[in-house]
Design a protein around this motif. Structure first.
Motif, PDB file in Angstrom:
ATOM      1  N   ASP A  58      41.468  12.548  19.835  1.00  0.00           N
ATOM      2  CA  ASP A  58      40.814  13.487  18.892  1.00  0.00           C
ATOM      3  C   ASP A  58      41.125  14.709  17.852  1.00  0.00           C
ATOM      4  N   GLY A  59      41.305  14.797  16.954  1.00  0.00           N
ATOM      5  CA  GLY A  59      41.606  15.338  16.009  1.00  0.00           C
ATOM      6  C   GLY A  59      42.267  14.841  14.760  1.00  0.00           C
ATOM      7  N   THR A  60      43.175  13.754  15.040  1.00  0.00           N
ATOM      8  CA  THR A  60      44.155  13.519  13.862  1.00  0.00           C
ATOM      9  C   THR A  60      42.746  13.040  12.857  1.00  0.00           C
ATOM     10  N   ASP A  61      43.790  13.669  11.851  1.00  0.00           N
ATOM     11  CA  ASP A  61      43.429  14.191  10.575  1.00  0.00           C
ATOM     12  C   ASP A  61      41.754  13.868  10.130  1.00  0.00           C
ATOM     13  N   GLU A  62      41.091  15.107  10.948  1.00  0.00           N
ATOM     14  CA  GLU A  62      39.656  14.939  11.078  1.00  0.00           C
ATOM     15  C   GLU A  62      39.356  16.543  10.374  1.00  0.00           C
ATOM     16  N   VAL A  63      38.142  16.953  10.020  1.00  0.00           N
ATOM     17  CA  VAL A  63      38.077  18.045   9.530  1.00  0.00           C
ATOM     18  C   VAL A  63      37.337  18.854  10.807  1.00  0.00           C
ATOM     19  N   ILE A  64      37.535  19.755  11.086  1.00  0.00           N
ATOM     20  CA  ILE A  64      37.777  20.499  12.482  1.00  0.00           C
ATOM     21  C   ILE A  64      36.479  21.723  12.155  1.00  0.00           C
ATOM     22  N   VAL A  65      35.270  21.409  12.583  1.00  0.00           N
ATOM     23  CA  VAL A  65      34.251  22.440  11.876  1.00  0.00           C
ATOM     24  C   VAL A  65      33.804  23.694  12.539  1.00  0.00           C
ATOM     25  N   SER A  66      34.483  25.147  12.817  1.00  0.00           N
ATOM     26  CA  SER A  66      34.245  25.825  14.262  1.00  0.00           C
ATOM     27  C   SER A  66      33.230  26.726  13.655  1.00  0.00           C
ATOM     28  N   CYS A  67      33.411  27.551  15.021  1.00  0.00           N
ATOM     29  CA  CYS A  67      32.321  28.537  14.820  1.00  0.00           C
ATOM     30  C   CYS A  67      32.096  29.685  16.318  1.00  0.00           C
ATOM     31  N   GLY A  68      33.708  29.900  17.017  1.00  0.00           N
ATOM     32  CA  GLY A  68      33.487  30.542  17.923  1.00  0.00           C
ATOM     33  C   GLY A  68      32.229  30.511  19.126  1.00  0.00           C
ATOM     34  N   GLY A  69      31.998  31.782  19.226  1.00  0.00           N
ATOM     35  CA  GLY A  69      30.238  31.671  20.522  1.00  0.00           C
ATOM     36  C   GLY A  69      29.636  30.893  19.639  1.00  0.00           C
ATOM     37  N   GLY A  70      28.472  31.085  18.535  1.00  0.00           N
ATOM     38  CA  GLY A  70      28.337  30.500  17.306  1.00  0.00           C
ATOM     39  C   GLY A  70      27.375  31.470  17.189  1.00  0.00           C
ATOM     40  N   ALA A  71      26.943  32.589  17.163  1.00  0.00           N
ATOM     41  CA  ALA A  71      25.980  33.356  17.698  1.00  0.00           C
ATOM     42  C   ALA A  71      25.351  33.409  16.587  1.00  0.00           C
ATOM     43  N   VAL A  72      26.607  33.626  15.401  1.00  0.00           N
ATOM     44  CA  VAL A  72      26.145  33.654  13.489  1.00  0.00           C
ATOM     45  C   VAL A  72      26.625  33.092  13.020  1.00  0.00           C
ATOM     46  N   ALA A  73      26.934  31.731  13.495  1.00  0.00           N
ATOM     47  CA  ALA A  73      27.181  30.887  12.982  1.00  0.00           C
ATOM     48  C   ALA A  73      26.300  30.056  12.144  1.00  0.00           C
ATOM     49  N   ILE A  74      24.821  29.595  12.187  1.00  0.00           N
ATOM     50  CA  ILE A  74      23.870  28.128  12.174  1.00  0.00           C
ATOM     51  C   ILE A  74      24.284  28.495  10.172  1.00  0.00           C
ATOM     52  N   GLY A  75      24.287  29.185   9.235  1.00  0.00           N
ATOM     53  CA  GLY A  75      24.879  28.976   8.461  1.00  0.00           C
ATOM     54  C   GLY A  75      25.288  28.292   8.353  1.00  0.00           C
ATOM     55  N   LEU A  76      26.899  28.414   9.033  1.00  0.00           N
ATOM     56  CA  LEU A  76      27.366  27.381   8.260  1.00  0.00           C
ATOM     57  C   LEU A  76      27.817  25.449   8.873  1.00  0.00           C
ATOM     58  N   LEU A  77      26.696  25.529   9.745  1.00  0.00           N
ATOM     59  CA  LEU A  77      26.702  24.995  10.756  1.00  0.00           C
ATOM     60  C   LEU A  77      26.294  23.791   9.520  1.00  0.00           C
ATOM     61  N   GLU A  78      25.394  24.421   9.506  1.00  0.00           N
ATOM     62  CA  GLU A  78      23.987  23.679   8.419  1.00  0.00           C
ATOM     63  C   GLU A  78      24.666  23.033   6.856  1.00  0.00           C
ATOM     64  N   ALA A  79      25.124  24.274   7.151  1.00  0.00           N
ATOM     65  CA  ALA A  79      25.879  23.594   5.147  1.00  0.00           C
ATOM     66  C   ALA A  79      26.876  23.168   5.740  1.00  0.00           C
ATOM     67  N   ALA A  80      28.108  22.264   7.015  1.00  0.00           N
ATOM     68  CA  ALA A  80      28.419  21.286   7.513  1.00  0.00           C
ATOM     69  C   ALA A  80      28.208  20.476   7.499  1.00  0.00           C
ATOM     70  N   LEU A  81      26.876  20.460   7.915  1.00  0.00           N
ATOM     71  CA  LEU A  81      26.175  18.988   8.571  1.00  0.00           C
ATOM     72  C   LEU A  81      25.753  17.685   7.560  1.00  0.00           C
ATOM     73  N   ALA A  82      25.996  18.325   6.000  1.00  0.00           N
ATOM     74  CA  ALA A  82      25.811  17.646   5.069  1.00  0.00           C
ATOM     75  C   ALA A  82      26.719  17.346   4.195  1.00  0.00           C
ATOM     76  N   ALA A  83      28.078  18.568   3.886  1.00  0.00           N
ATOM     77  CA  ALA A  83      29.550  18.707   2.940  1.00  0.00           C
ATOM     78  C   ALA A  83      29.762  17.335   3.119  1.00  0.00           C
ATOM     79  N   ARG A  84      30.235  16.287   4.076  1.00  0.00           N
ATOM     80  CA  ARG A  84      31.018  15.325   3.918  1.00  0.00           C
ATOM     81  C   ARG A  84      31.005  14.321   3.137  1.00  0.00           C
ATOM     82  N   SER A  85      29.835  14.199   2.516  1.00  0.00           N
ATOM     83  CA  SER A  85      29.325  12.977   1.672  1.00  0.00           C
ATOM     84  C   SER A  85      29.481  13.541   0.210  1.00  0.00           C
ATOM     85  N   LEU A  86      29.694  14.789  -0.287  1.00  0.00           N
ATOM     86  CA  LEU A  86      29.980  15.865  -0.681  1.00  0.00           C
ATOM     87  C   LEU A  86      31.454  15.608  -1.309  1.00  0.00           C
ATOM     88  N   SER A  87      32.286  15.443   0.125  1.00  0.00           N
ATOM     89  CA  SER A  87      33.539  16.411  -0.343  1.00  0.00           C
ATOM     90  C   SER A  87      34.338  14.980  -0.967  1.00  0.00           C
TER      91      SER A  87
END
Length: 384
Positions: free
Chosen positions: A208-237
């Motif tokens: 797990d993790g090999t050559d991947e993009v790891i998106v993390s947010c700690g506890g996540g309490a203030v990271a909903i916007g980051l997770l939302e953007a990351a869900l759709a960003a892969r196809s645009l990179s």
């Protein structure tokens, strides 16, 4: 002589404060100190507290990034009766033993909302017939205050009650004066310890993790916007659209929201809960996308992984932005603003970051161990 230490920690949204306190406590335990960790919030399930005596105070948290209200885990706003019960619980825990060391995490350089409790705690400690060594543990960068008098109050309180100020930073990388205008007044109390963290942690099973993009947010309490953007960003990179994106969702995000993220994950995107082997995943990753919390940044400095930072910067928060910009100045990261974040902006930042060289930044580590050594030497001098 066996020393006894009482550590108080209060995390409100993220989990970094609790992580640092636990590691410092374990470093003291490894040197023969008996450590009680009093926690004012529910500890994250991934946190290792082995060797520590954990005292759970009535838990409280911040409901949002404004930090002007405190609520119970059930979302009920606290009142004077709750405050009185919290003070009583803290003082009773501290009175249970004749502690040689009282260590507060952040206070008085933050947590003014807990002056009702922590101010009383340090006053009681100072008034003991045999006062303990009183120290505070603070991270590399403090959140700047708009009112200068609040920062002056921090220095005044430190001078009145504290014997030692441990700054968990490498002064060659960032100094207390970079984020605290009264640093010179308390310079005689300050010791730089290096960054807390970097100790061996759980290894990943499999690849797990090999050559991947790891998106993390700690506890996540203030990271909903980051997770939302990351869900759709892969196809645009263009540089990372051909590999797996693994989104690690923090345990502060509710189960129903987590399930919704998993249900919406497109092909090539894995959504799972935050893992204790996160640092190990980073060593194999192609790219890290994260906020810029203390522990995450330290893990990235060690791993050397190219990274995109979306620093938490809501309301009056400045700490993560300053930390992220420090790494960007070292050529280690690309910073994209949290405000107005879109999948396209995140994908472009990922492509830019992957053009950076993969390298480690040499900083002083071992902050927990150095902190323990400093405190034990102070204790020997105090009680010899």
């Amino acid at each position: 002589m066996t020393f006894k230490a009482f550590l108080h920690v209060q995390h409100l949204l993220g989990t970094g404060h609790a992580v640092r306190a636990a590691r410092l406590g374990q470093a003291l335990v490894a040197r023969g100190v008996e450590v009680t960790l009093a926690t004012g919030n529910l500890l994250p399930p991934t946190l290792d507290t082995s060797g520590l005596t954990v005292v759970s105070l009535p838990p409280v948290r911040s409901p949002d990034a404004v930090f002007n209200r405190l609520v119970t885990p059930e979302g009920v706003e606290i009142d004077e009766a709750w405050r009185a019960a919290r003070v009583a619980a803290t003082l009773n825990a501290f009175a249970a033993q004749d502690y040689d060391l009282l260590l507060t995490e952040t206070y008085p350089f933050g947590r003014r909302m807990f002056e009702f409790e922590l101010g009383e705690l340090v006053r009681v400690a100072k008034d003991r017939a045999r006062p303990p060594l009183i120290a505070t543990s603070i991270r590399d960068i403090l959140v700047r205050k708009q009112e200068l008098w609040k920062e002056e109050w921090m220095a005044d309180t430190a001078l009145a009650f504290f014997d030692r100020v441990l700054v968990h930073s490498d002064p060659a990388f960032v100094q207390l004066s970079d984020s605290f205008p009264f640093a010179e007044r308390i310079d005689h109390l300050v010791r730089y310890t290096g960054f807390v963290g970097g100790a061996p942690r759980a290894a990943s099973a499999g690849s797990d993790g090999t050559d991947e993009v790891i998106v993390s947010c700690g506890g996540g309490a203030v990271a909903i916007g980051l997770l939302e953007a990351a869900l759709a960003a892969r196809s645009l990179s263009t540089r990372a659209g051909d590999t797996t994106w693994r989104l690690l969702v923090g345990h502060d995000i509710a189960d129903d929201a987590f399930a919704a993220f998993r249900a919406r994950a497109p092909e090539g995107v894995i959504v799972e809960r935050a893992r204790p082997d996160f640092p190990d995943l980073l060593t194999r990753a192609r790219l890290s996308v994260s906020q810029a919390g203390y522990n995450t940044v330290l893990d990235l400095l060690i791993a050397g992984t190219p990274c995109v930072f979306v620093p938490f910067a809501q309301v009056k928060e400045t700490e993560q932005t300053q930390r992220a910009e420090a790494l960007a100045a070292h050529g280690r990261a690309v910073v994209v603003a949290e405000a107005g974040l879109t999948p396209d902006k995140l994908a472009k930042a990922a492509d830019e970051a992957l053009a950076l060289p993969r390298k480690q930044t040499q900083v002083r580590l071992g902050g927990a161990e150095t902190s323990a050594d400093i405190l034990i030497q102070d204790l020997k001098e105090r009680f010899a």
